[in-house]
Each structure stands twice: as C-alpha cells, then as structure tokens.
Design a protein around this motif. Structure first.
Motif, short mmCIF file in Angstrom:
data_model
loop_
_atom_site.label_atom_id
_atom_site.label_comp_id
_atom_site.label_asym_id
_atom_site.label_seq_id
_atom_site.Cartn_x
_atom_site.Cartn_y
_atom_site.Cartn_z
N UNK A 244 69.34 -64.59 94.75
CA UNK A 244 69.90 -63.75 95.48
C UNK A 244 71.19 -62.99 94.62
N UNK A 245 71.09 -61.64 94.70
CA UNK A 245 72.18 -60.74 94.33
C UNK A 245 72.84 -60.30 95.46
N UNK A 246 72.46 -60.13 96.60
CA UNK A 246 73.47 -59.77 97.45
C UNK A 246 72.66 -59.79 98.86
N UNK A 247 73.44 -59.88 99.88
CA UNK A 247 72.82 -60.09 101.37
C UNK A 247 73.76 -59.06 102.27
N UNK A 248 73.31 -58.27 102.85
CA UNK A 248 74.27 -57.29 103.82
C UNK A 248 73.75 -57.35 105.33
N UNK A 249 74.65 -57.70 106.09
CA UNK A 249 74.28 -57.85 107.57
C UNK A 249 74.58 -56.63 108.33
N UNK A 250 73.82 -55.92 109.14
CA UNK A 250 74.02 -55.08 110.18
C UNK A 250 74.14 -55.40 111.42
N UNK A 251 74.22 -54.35 112.34
CA UNK A 251 74.44 -54.96 113.74
C UNK A 251 73.07 -55.52 114.50
N UNK A 252 71.78 -54.78 113.80
CA UNK A 252 70.56 -55.29 114.54
C UNK A 252 69.63 -55.87 113.16
N UNK A 253 70.07 -55.81 112.11
CA UNK A 253 68.86 -56.21 110.78
C UNK A 253 69.72 -56.76 109.64
N UNK A 254 69.15 -57.25 108.94
CA UNK A 254 69.82 -57.75 107.55
C UNK A 254 68.88 -57.57 106.38
N UNK A 255 69.46 -57.37 105.25
CA UNK A 255 68.81 -57.00 104.00
C UNK A 255 69.18 -57.91 103.01
N UNK A 256 68.13 -58.52 102.27
CA UNK A 256 68.55 -59.37 101.03
C UNK A 256 68.06 -58.44 99.82
N UNK A 257 68.94 -58.55 98.83
CA UNK A 257 68.69 -58.01 97.31
C UNK A 257 68.44 -59.36 96.40
N UNK A 258 67.60 -59.32 95.64
CA UNK A 258 67.21 -60.30 94.52
C UNK A 258 67.78 -59.66 93.41
N UNK A 259 67.71 -60.63 92.38
CA UNK A 259 68.27 -60.58 90.90
C UNK A 259 67.17 -59.53 90.49
N UNK A 260 65.84 -59.51 90.65
CA UNK A 260 65.01 -58.77 90.09
C UNK A 260 64.71 -57.43 90.83
N UNK A 261 65.58 -57.20 91.81
CA UNK A 261 65.45 -55.82 92.41
C UNK A 261 64.73 -55.84 93.77
N UNK A 262 64.23 -56.78 94.14
CA UNK A 262 63.23 -56.84 95.30
C UNK A 262 64.36 -57.03 96.61
N UNK A 263 63.57 -56.34 97.72
CA UNK A 263 64.60 -56.24 98.94
C UNK A 263 63.60 -56.81 99.96
N UNK A 264 64.20 -57.67 101.09
CA UNK A 264 63.69 -58.14 101.98
C UNK A 264 64.67 -58.03 103.24
N UNK A 265 63.93 -57.69 104.45
CA UNK A 265 64.71 -57.32 105.66
C UNK A 265 64.11 -58.22 106.86
N UNK A 266 64.91 -58.22 107.83
CA UNK A 266 64.42 -58.91 108.94
C UNK A 266 65.33 -58.23 110.31
N UNK A 267 64.64 -58.01 111.30
CA UNK A 267 65.34 -57.47 112.69
C UNK A 267 64.30 -57.12 113.53
N UNK A 268 64.51 -57.36 114.74
CA UNK A 268 63.55 -57.11 115.78
C UNK A 268 63.22 -55.64 116.21
N UNK A 269 64.27 -54.91 115.82
CA UNK A 269 64.32 -53.47 115.97
C UNK A 269 63.68 -52.85 114.83
N UNK A 270 62.37 -52.30 114.87
CA UNK A 270 62.10 -51.56 113.59
C UNK A 270 62.45 -50.21 113.43
N UNK A 271 63.42 -49.80 114.27
CA UNK A 271 64.10 -48.61 114.07
C UNK A 271 65.02 -48.84 112.66
#
Length: 607
Positions: A244-271
């Motif tokens: 993990x390089x960074x994890x940033x949390x918003x009101x309705x979703x979270x985004x993960x950034x890896x050392x390799x530059x890949x991103x992952x996200x979760x959140x019930x609201x697809x908006x």
C-alpha cells in the motif's frame, strides 16, 4: 509571473468540480501572487471545511488563511515541522521530535485533544499535552485526521485516537466522544483516513490491513454497511500492507493506491467510487489499468488521481448534486461523471515537466506546483555509497576504542562551521559513541533528524543551535558563493573540436571553479569520471568537460548543482540555454527524480 496555485470546487457559492457543459474543463479559480506570495516555496496545503487552509513552506514556517486572506504566520520554537494535517475544522502539526501541536478554534467533538478546547483560537499554535509531556514518552511518528476524529501512531507502534465516537472511533466502545486519546490498536506501522472519511485504515507491523469506524455505503470494503467499533481485517483484498502506498477515505467511498500504481475502490454508491458499479468490496478501477497512478486524494465526494505522466483525473460530483440528486442523475447519463475523466489543466501545468501536487478539502481542492528538491536524496546516496571519503573522525573514549568514521571533510565543516579536529575533540571529551555520531552525520548529509535527544546532546556539546538554523539546501547555496574554498575546476573549450589527448592547448580552456563533493553528489557522469581515474590522476584538481556546451550554460548547470534552481540573468539567451541543457539529465546522469527539467522549462515559460 503566472500563478502556480488554483482552487476548485465550492468557493463562496455552489460551483462544479467540473464544468457541467464540458466535463473536461475544470472549474478552477486562480490564486494570485498577491493573495499567496512565494508560490514556489510551498511544501503542502491542507484544508477542511469552510474557507480556511493551512500552508506549510519550505523554510519551516506555517501560514494560516481565512476566507482566502492571510491571517497569521507561525513557527514552532525549537521544533522542525514534519507534517501538517487537516480535520473538519482544525489542524494538527507533527514535528521531527515526535511532538504534536494544534491550530484550532473551539474544536468540535473534541477533534483535538486539548485540556481546554473552548479556549482555542486560530491565533496560536498550542501543544497537545497528551503527547508533548516528556515524562509520558509518547513520541508520535504519524497522524491521520478524519471528520471530527484524530489518530496517532507513536514510535513504539501504539495507535491512539480521540474525537467523535458513537462506536466509530475504533476503541471498542460506543461513547459519545473521547476528548483524551485512547488506545485503538498496538503494533501499528501506518494509518490512513480522509477529511470526510469518519473511518481509519491500519497497516500492522505484521503486514495486515485493518479498517474500523463508520462504514457508510460500504467504504470499509468489508461486504456490508455496518459500522465497526474495533479494527477488523479487510477481506477479499489480495494485497499486503507493504503493497500500500496510500488509502484515502471519502464520505461514501474509499480509494486504495498501491506502490505499483494500481487503484482499488469500494462504495455502495456507484456515483462516487470510480468503478461505475456498486461495490461493498474493493475492486480495481478499470479506467487506470493501463496507467500508473502516483497520488490520490479525496474530499467529501470528490476524488483526484495523478498519473506518472502528470495527467490529472477526477470523478465524483458537482457540489450542486449534494443539493439536487435528481438533476445530477440526468447529467450523469450524458457526462459519465461516475467514471474517472481527464481534467484539462491550466496552461501552466500542461507541460509534463512541471510536476503537480494537490489536496482535497470537504468540497474543494487545491492544485499547486510540486517543486521539492532532490538535493537531500543525492547527498543521502553519497552518504550510503561509502565512497569518495577524504577524511575521518576518530572516536577514542570510554565508549569507543579507536573507531574511525569516514567523512567528507568539506561537507562536515560546512554544516557545523567547525574544524574536524575541533569536532573530534568535543565528541571524545563527551563520550559520544559510533551510533550517536552516525545520527549526527545523517543530519549533516541529508537533514535527517531521528532520536532527537541524542542529536540535541551533540548539538549542545558543539554549541550549535537546535533546531538547526539552516537546512542542507541553504548551506549549499552559501557554499556556492565561497570562492576561496572551491577545490576543483571544470575546464571548458567551446566552439572547437577537441584535439587528440596530449595536443590540447590548456590556455584555450575556460575554467569553472567548483567543490569536488558537489560533482560527486549530484552528477553520475562526474562520479564515473573520478572512478575511472588512476591513482596518479586522482591527485589532479581539474577535469575536462567534453560536451561542447557553452560556458554560460555549464555555469548555470553548476549553479543548479548547488542551489537546485536555474536562474537566468538579463544577458542569458533562454532559447539557447534551453537547447544546450535539454539533454542534461541523460548526459550528466542526474538523479532520476531531479527537478532539472522543471527548472529548465521555467526558463522557457517565464522568460
């Protein structure tokens, strides 16, 4: 000179993150040089709610702005700033010594653990008693702030938290709030959150990824929307904590950034989550599968991502959507706002060699230049290479027995303003051991300040002020003007082809005096030249530059080695300088993270 700071999102009225008629056009407000001066000297900007923000400058000063106007400038006596953080309404400052300070105004829900938060004002920076009292030995190494909660990881791996709770803080209780920090978890290496996240992600020392707090819309990625009052493992995530390089949390979703530059996200609201589909577990963001992301940040619903090619992407909502979802859904179908889109940057940022930095607040974001120096990295590499030493410090005292530590004499004497024999005498008289000396040398070579008590002791013995008055960059800039101490020469012969060795007329060369250690630290080409010299040649105090570049261009290059800046005079031709030095990173083998091209392009852009 053009402004280098822009603000986007909500300002005084409802505005769009992106223009509603053209999703590629950012709605940004230029910050003038009158509003924020010295825009090239900014390390970081953080902000929470409202129109306040805290600015951290390269010279260790902090500036607080309210409604876009400068209110006050701060410096913390006897401390060196390590990081600044923003919650919903308050700010925390972490220093290299592990102490924590606050800038707050009647901290809501005890977001900042002061004994008397009702007396807080934005007019003063105040120490956090829980961490700053010497006897408690709670020295902090990292901080994360979220909504009305704050989290801290101490150097012993213990994680504390305080603020708004009701089962979301992570301490296993459902108290209304915790004004004083309580233990959340032990054996923690890193923590992540977001200005509107109300949750925290934990990387443990055994490389696990945990989450706790508010799980609104499934932002913890655990397969449901239930809040977690204690840290739990994040399932179905094929990553280790070290990935993990960074994890940033918003009101309705979270985004993960890896050392390799890949991103992952979760959140019930697809908006908002960037995947375009409802997700209660982390899924890779498909829009970035062929790109390398190097930085992410989130606001309330805003997410920004920067690629290795200096392209900025964003997704989320316009602030109007927060008030009118039905109207937004019509725009969503036409504009595809739910997926990342490339932002058309202001002209000053469109050149890929001008690096970006950004930070998101609740409903706005700051876009500014990242002009951090790589001088410290170059001298760290020189220190760690264990080569090219020209002197020693010999430790012989009650703790050490004739232990010789190799050094570069010029640099040590520059930073301390003392002679080597003076330093050696004081260290031995006060029984300094090898490990303590190495800590001191790390400060000398690249400004690293760890184990501050040991460093303070050595600084005190040597009668040096602590914290240090100057950083490495400032000391090197001062060295540039010290002509008497320059111990090496670069010989330049321009506009003619070089003759065979042994037939060259030495008088045809012009000379640029320089310090040898500067060439060793900053240029791989000159290091290779020195390594290829035989023992007899190594005693020679000059070297020839065969690049064919003009004297004026090479003089600017050498000055860059000292100052990390390229500054033209009225007599310099910007186009010629740009043409001659355009290949310098490759030719002179500069640090791959060098800002040389950034500085060079500034010559072309601003002259």
């Amino acid at each position: 000179m053009e402004s280098l700071i822009y603000v986007g999102g909500q300002k005084e009225s409802i505005q769009f993150l992106f223009d509603p008629l053209d999703s590629n056009l950012p709605k940004m407000t230029q910050v003038s040089n009158e509003q924020i001066q010295n825009q090239r000297e900014i390390k970081k900007i953080v902000s929470g709610n409202r129109q306040n923000f805290l600015l951290w400058r390269n010279n260790n000063t902090l500036e607080f702005y309210r409604k876009g106007k400068p209110m006050k400038q701060f410096s913390i006596k006897n401390e060196i700033v390590k990081g600044i953080y923003s919650g919903y309404t308050t700010y925390l400052i972490l220093t290299e010594s592990g102490n924590v300070f606050s800038l707050s105004e009647k901290a809501a829900y005890h977001e900042v653990p002061l004994d008397d938060p009702e007396n807080s004002t934005f007019d003063e920076i105040r120490p956090i008693p829980f961490f700053n009292e010497e006897e408690n030995n709670r020295k902090v190494q990292s901080i994360a702030m979220s909504g009305w909660s704050s989290y801290y990881v101490c150097k012993d791996g213990t994680m504390y938290g305080n603020g708004f709770n009701k089962g979301r803080l992570g301490d296993g209780t459902k108290n209304a709030h915790q004004s004083k920090p309580v233990i959340i978890y032990k054996s923690v290496s890193r923590i992540f959150s977001g200005v509107q996240g109300y949750c925290v992600f934990i990387i443990t020392t055994d490389d696990n990824i945990l989450g706790c707090g508010s799980n609104r819309c499934g932002r913890l990625g655990i397969g449901n929307t239930k809040d977690c009052s204690s840290p739990i493992n994040v399932p179905k995530l094929d990553l280790k904590g070290s990935d993990i390089l960074d994890i940033s949390c918003a009101c309705e979703h979270t985004v993960i950034l890896t050392n390799e530059g890949k991103t992952f996200s979760t959140g019930q609201s697809s908006d908002y989550n960037g995947t375009g589909t409802s997700a209660l577990y982390f899924n890779e963001i498909s829009a970035f599968k062929d790109k390398k992301i190097i930085k992410i940040d989130t606001g309330t619903f805003i997410t920004l991502a920067l690629t290795s090619q200096n392209e900025l992407y964003g997704w989320g909502f316009s602030t109007e959507e927060f008030y009118s979802r039905n109207e937004f859904k019509t725009k969503q179908k036409n504009g595809k706002w739910i997926l990342p889109i490339k932002i058309n940057l202001p002209q000053v940022f469109q050149n890929n060699s001008l690096p970006l930095n950004f930070s998101c607040a609740t409903r706005k974001y700051f876009l500014y230049m990242d002009l951090n120096s790589c001088v410290k990295e170059d001298f760290r590499n020189l220190f760690e290479s264990k080569k090219y030493y020209d002197s020693i410090i010999s430790l012989s005292n009650e703790k050490e027995s004739n232990n010789e530590i190799k050094i570069h004499k010029m640099l040590v004497e520059l930073r301390t303003k003392l002679k080597i024999d003076q330093i050696q005498k004081v260290l031995n008289e006060n029984n300094i051991n090898t490990e303590e000396l190495k800590l001191f040398l790390k400060w000398i070579y690249f400004d690293e300040i760890n184990n501050s008590n040991a460093l303070k002791k050595i600084f005190n013995f040597l009668n040096l002020s602590y914290p240090p008055e100057n950083g490495l960059e400032k000391d090197l800039s001062r060295l540039f003007n010290d002509e008497d101490s320059k111990d090496f020469k670069i010989l330049i012969k321009e506009d003619e082809e070089y003759e065979e060795e042994g037939e060259e007329d030495e008088e045809a060369f012009e000379e640029i005096p320089v310090h040898k250690i500067i060439l060793l630290a900053r240029s791989g080409l000159f290091r290779e030249m020195f390594e290829n010299l035989n023992e007899k040649e190594k005693k020679i105090n000059q070297i020839k530059d065969y690049s064919g570049k003009s004297f004026e261009s090479l003089e600017l290059l050498i000055k860059y080695f000292y100052t990390d800046k390229i500054e033209l005079t009225a007599d310099d031709d910007p186009e010629l300088i740009f043409e001659e030095l355009n290949d310098s990173i490759e030719y002179y083998l500069l640090n791959k993270n060098s800002n040389f091209n950034t500085e060079l392009n500034k010559c072309k852009t601003f002259n």
